[in-house]
Design an enzyme around this catalytic site. Structure first.
Site, PDB file in Angstrom:
ATOM      1  N   ASP A  58      35.960  32.266  30.156  1.00  0.00           N
ATOM      2  CA  ASP A  58      36.734  33.418  30.943  1.00  0.00           C
ATOM      3  C   ASP A  58      37.115  34.330  29.989  1.00  0.00           C
ATOM      4  O   ASP A  58      37.016  34.358  28.980  1.00  0.00           O
ATOM      5  CB  ASP A  58      37.900  32.769  31.700  1.00  0.00           C
ATOM      6  CG  ASP A  58      38.630  33.879  32.600  1.00  0.00           C
ATOM      7  OD1 ASP A  58      38.120  34.621  33.229  1.00  0.00           O
ATOM      8  OD2 ASP A  58      39.904  34.050  32.452  1.00  0.00           O
ATOM      9  N   SER A  59      37.424  35.605  30.528  1.00  0.00           N
ATOM     10  CA  SER A  59      38.108  36.658  29.678  1.00  0.00           C
ATOM     11  C   SER A  59      39.365  36.433  29.200  1.00  0.00           C
ATOM     12  O   SER A  59      39.290  36.824  27.872  1.00  0.00           O
ATOM     13  CB  SER A  59      38.489  37.960  30.592  1.00  0.00           C
ATOM     14  OG  SER A  59      39.216  37.576  31.870  1.00  0.00           O
ATOM     15  N   TYR A  82      38.132  41.705  31.468  1.00  0.00           N
ATOM     16  CA  TYR A  82      36.843  42.209  31.741  1.00  0.00           C
ATOM     17  C   TYR A  82      36.757  43.258  32.803  1.00  0.00           C
ATOM     18  O   TYR A  82      35.803  43.819  32.692  1.00  0.00           O
ATOM     19  CB  TYR A  82      36.009  40.806  32.154  1.00  0.00           C
ATOM     20  CG  TYR A  82      35.458  39.708  30.962  1.00  0.00           C
ATOM     21  CD1 TYR A  82      35.665  40.307  29.734  1.00  0.00           C
ATOM     22  CD2 TYR A  82      34.916  38.637  31.381  1.00  0.00           C
ATOM     23  CE1 TYR A  82      35.287  39.383  28.654  1.00  0.00           C
ATOM     24  CE2 TYR A  82      34.336  37.653  30.433  1.00  0.00           C
ATOM     25  CZ  TYR A  82      34.611  38.158  29.294  1.00  0.00           C
ATOM     26  OH  TYR A  82      33.860  37.294  28.187  1.00  0.00           O
ATOM     27  N   GLY A  83      37.823  43.191  33.571  1.00  0.00           N
ATOM     28  CA  GLY A  83      37.684  43.931  34.872  1.00  0.00           C
ATOM     29  C   GLY A  83      37.567  45.497  34.320  1.00  0.00           C
ATOM     30  O   GLY A  83      37.149  46.297  34.858  1.00  0.00           O
ATOM     31  N   CYS A 117      34.879  32.580  35.935  1.00  0.00           N
ATOM     32  CA  CYS A 117      35.447  34.041  35.824  1.00  0.00           C
ATOM     33  C   CYS A 117      34.918  35.007  37.091  1.00  0.00           C
ATOM     34  O   CYS A 117      33.594  34.775  36.945  1.00  0.00           O
ATOM     35  CB  CYS A 117      35.435  34.714  34.602  1.00  0.00           C
ATOM     36  SG  CYS A 117      35.788  36.612  34.586  1.00  0.00           S
ATOM     37  N   ASN A 118      35.320  35.188  37.934  1.00  0.00           N
ATOM     38  CA  ASN A 118      34.729  35.931  39.164  1.00  0.00           C
ATOM     39  C   ASN A 118      33.887  37.370  38.433  1.00  0.00           C
ATOM     40  O   ASN A 118      32.619  37.386  38.806  1.00  0.00           O
ATOM     41  CB  ASN A 118      35.535  36.413  40.198  1.00  0.00           C
ATOM     42  CG  ASN A 118      36.178  35.315  40.986  1.00  0.00           C
ATOM     43  OD1 ASN A 118      35.635  34.952  41.903  1.00  0.00           O
ATOM     44  ND2 ASN A 118      37.070  34.892  40.341  1.00  0.00           N
ATOM     45  N   THR A 119      34.580  37.932  37.448  1.00  0.00           N
ATOM     46  CA  THR A 119      34.133  39.303  37.224  1.00  0.00           C
ATOM     47  C   THR A 119      32.879  38.925  36.265  1.00  0.00           C
ATOM     48  O   THR A 119      31.737  39.786  36.617  1.00  0.00           O
ATOM     49  CB  THR A 119      35.226  39.990  36.455  1.00  0.00           C
ATOM     50  OG1 THR A 119      36.436  40.188  37.179  1.00  0.00           O
ATOM     51  CG2 THR A 119      34.686  41.460  35.980  1.00  0.00           C
ATOM     52  N   GLU A 166      48.071  36.517  31.233  1.00  0.00           N
ATOM     53  CA  GLU A 166      47.472  36.402  29.722  1.00  0.00           C
ATOM     54  C   GLU A 166      48.911  36.438  29.018  1.00  0.00           C
ATOM     55  O   GLU A 166      48.966  35.652  28.049  1.00  0.00           O
ATOM     56  CB  GLU A 166      46.774  37.735  29.405  1.00  0.00           C
ATOM     57  CG  GLU A 166      45.543  37.687  29.789  1.00  0.00           C
ATOM     58  CD  GLU A 166      44.569  36.337  29.255  1.00  0.00           C
ATOM     59  OE1 GLU A 166      44.720  36.092  27.956  1.00  0.00           O
ATOM     60  OE2 GLU A 166      44.134  35.467  30.191  1.00  0.00           O
ATOM     61  N   CYS A 196      40.139  35.923  41.929  1.00  0.00           N
ATOM     62  CA  CYS A 196      40.125  35.989  40.289  1.00  0.00           C
ATOM     63  C   CYS A 196      40.710  34.871  39.747  1.00  0.00           C
ATOM     64  O   CYS A 196      41.828  34.216  40.309  1.00  0.00           O
ATOM     65  CB  CYS A 196      40.801  37.272  39.713  1.00  0.00           C
ATOM     66  SG  CYS A 196      41.291  37.345  38.175  1.00  0.00           S
ATOM     67  N   THR A 197      40.170  34.324  38.703  1.00  0.00           N
ATOM     68  CA  THR A 197      40.714  32.812  38.378  1.00  0.00           C
ATOM     69  C   THR A 197      41.854  32.786  37.634  1.00  0.00           C
ATOM     70  O   THR A 197      42.483  31.762  37.392  1.00  0.00           O
ATOM     71  CB  THR A 197      39.570  32.218  37.525  1.00  0.00           C
ATOM     72  OG1 THR A 197      39.316  33.080  36.062  1.00  0.00           O
ATOM     73  CG2 THR A 197      38.315  31.909  38.063  1.00  0.00           C
ATOM     74  N   HIS A 198      42.531  34.165  37.111  1.00  0.00           N
ATOM     75  CA  HIS A 198      43.711  34.105  36.507  1.00  0.00           C
ATOM     76  C   HIS A 198      44.894  33.882  38.198  1.00  0.00           C
ATOM     77  O   HIS A 198      46.067  33.610  37.593  1.00  0.00           O
ATOM     78  CB  HIS A 198      44.225  35.757  36.153  1.00  0.00           C
ATOM     79  CG  HIS A 198      43.542  35.711  34.956  1.00  0.00           C
ATOM     80  ND1 HIS A 198      42.302  35.905  34.718  1.00  0.00           N
ATOM     81  CD2 HIS A 198      44.006  35.561  33.435  1.00  0.00           C
ATOM     82  CE1 HIS A 198      41.983  35.936  33.165  1.00  0.00           C
ATOM     83  NE2 HIS A 198      43.064  36.095  32.764  1.00  0.00           N
TER      84      HIS A 198
HETATM   85  N1  DGL Z   1      39.593  35.599  35.199  1.00  0.00           N
HETATM   86  C1  DGL Z   1      38.803  36.756  35.712  1.00  0.00           C
HETATM   87  C2  DGL Z   1      38.003  36.967  37.029  1.00  0.00           C
HETATM   88  O1  DGL Z   1      37.976  35.805  37.564  1.00  0.00           O
HETATM   89  C3  DGL Z   1      39.579  37.955  35.335  1.00  0.00           C
HETATM   90  C4  DGL Z   1      38.856  39.154  34.978  1.00  0.00           C
HETATM   91  C5  DGL Z   1      39.495  40.242  33.889  1.00  0.00           C
HETATM   92  O2  DGL Z   1      39.297  39.697  32.781  1.00  0.00           O
HETATM   93  O3  DGL Z   1      39.563  41.274  34.291  1.00  0.00           O
HETATM   94  O4  DGL Z   1      37.585  37.795  37.626  1.00  0.00           O
END
Ligand code: DGL
Length: 269
Positions: free
Chosen positions: A11-12, A43-44, A74-76, A152, A184-186
């Site tokens: 993930d990011s 990542y967004g 990570c969705n992104t 984070e 978003c996985t966060h």
């Molecule tokens: N956990 C990432 C997701 O699911 C976060 C994206 C990010 O880093 O902006 O999209």
């Protein structure tokens, strides 16, 4: 033996741990290697090309560790890189996407809200997800700048984070959605705040459990499932500063003494 090779997840940052927890719950026998790409988080706010570049580098690192399957937690990154990763590498990849399909089954008012990054919400994968499963529904999309950074930093229940969550839930409240998708996985780490702030009876969904089930399905199908009598281990890496990321990983993973190592130099840039 191939079945005893680890599963890779990335993930990011620390958000993908919400997926890894469900994978660990369902597959206690598997070894898991997690990469938090903290140096490049969020990542967004990156271009799809930049995310693809990171996804390739992390995949190369995980392959060097001998993984048998990779979960893009990570969705992104799934929006930006999953198709390319599947085309370029031969091992199986599991992606994540907002739980629109499940939300469509649960909503009684035919109104759902999706919290995600702007990049996820504007991607083709999300558009077709809504076209395929959101027909006849009001879908309220809400990008949530700042929430990834809050998780984070481990700020999962501070007044400032609560204020942000409240602000992002406002448009969903106004439209009276009865299901909120954490896209978003966060965000599952903010679930207690979200549940506190939504109207009574609103359901909150994330994708951890379905992703874990899909991971198991693919391992079974490809005859890659580790023997059930073994106890899996975990390893954690970050492209950021392990002394900063380490305590957050430990907290979110559940304080099980998770040591976090730095990603080796060839995979950092
Ligand atoms: N956990 C990432 C997701 O699911 C976060 C994206 C990010 O880093 O902006 O999209």
């Amino acid at each position: 033996m191939t079945t005893q090779k680890p599963i890779g997840l990335f993930d990011s940052g620390v958000g993908g741990l919400s997926i890894m927890k469900e994978v660990r719950r369902l597959l206690p026998q598997e070894d898991l290697i997690y990469v938090a790409d903290s140096k490049y988080c969020p990542y967004g706010e990156k271009t799809p090309e930049a995310i693809r570049d990171r996804a390739r580098k992390i995949t190369a690192f995980l392959l060097a560790q001998g993984v048998k399957l990779i979960v893009v937690a990570c969705n992104t990154a799934s929006v930006a890189a999953l198709n390319e990763l599947r085309a370029e590498f031969t091992l199986p990849f599991i992606g994540v996407e907002p739980a629109v399909k499940q939300a469509a089954m649960f909503t009684k008012k035919k109104k759902i809200g999706v919290l995600a990054t702007g990049l996820t919400l504007s991607g083709e994968r999300f558009t077709s997800l809504v076209e395929n499963y959101g027909g006849g529904l009001t879908v309220v999309n809400q990008a949530c700048p700042g929430l990834v950074e809050a998780v984070e930093a481990g700020a999962i229940n501070t007044p400032r984070t609560e204020q942000l969550v409240k602000k992002y839930l406002e448009p969903l409240r106004e439209k009276e959605v009865d299901v909120v998708v954490l896209g978003c996985t966060h965000y599952p780490f903010l679930r207690p705040l979200v549940e506190k702030l939504v109207a009574p009876g609103v359901q909150v969904l994330d994708t951890g459990a379905p992703v874990a089930k899909q991971t198991k399905r693919v391992l079974v199908e490809k005859k890659l499932l580790a023997p059930s009598q073994r106890a899996g281990k975990e390893w954690f890496y970050t492209s950021g500063d392990p002394t900063v990321v380490g305590p957050v990983v430990e907290r979110l993973w559940g304080g099980k003494g998770a040591g976090v190592a730095g990603l080796p130099a060839p995979y950092l840039a």
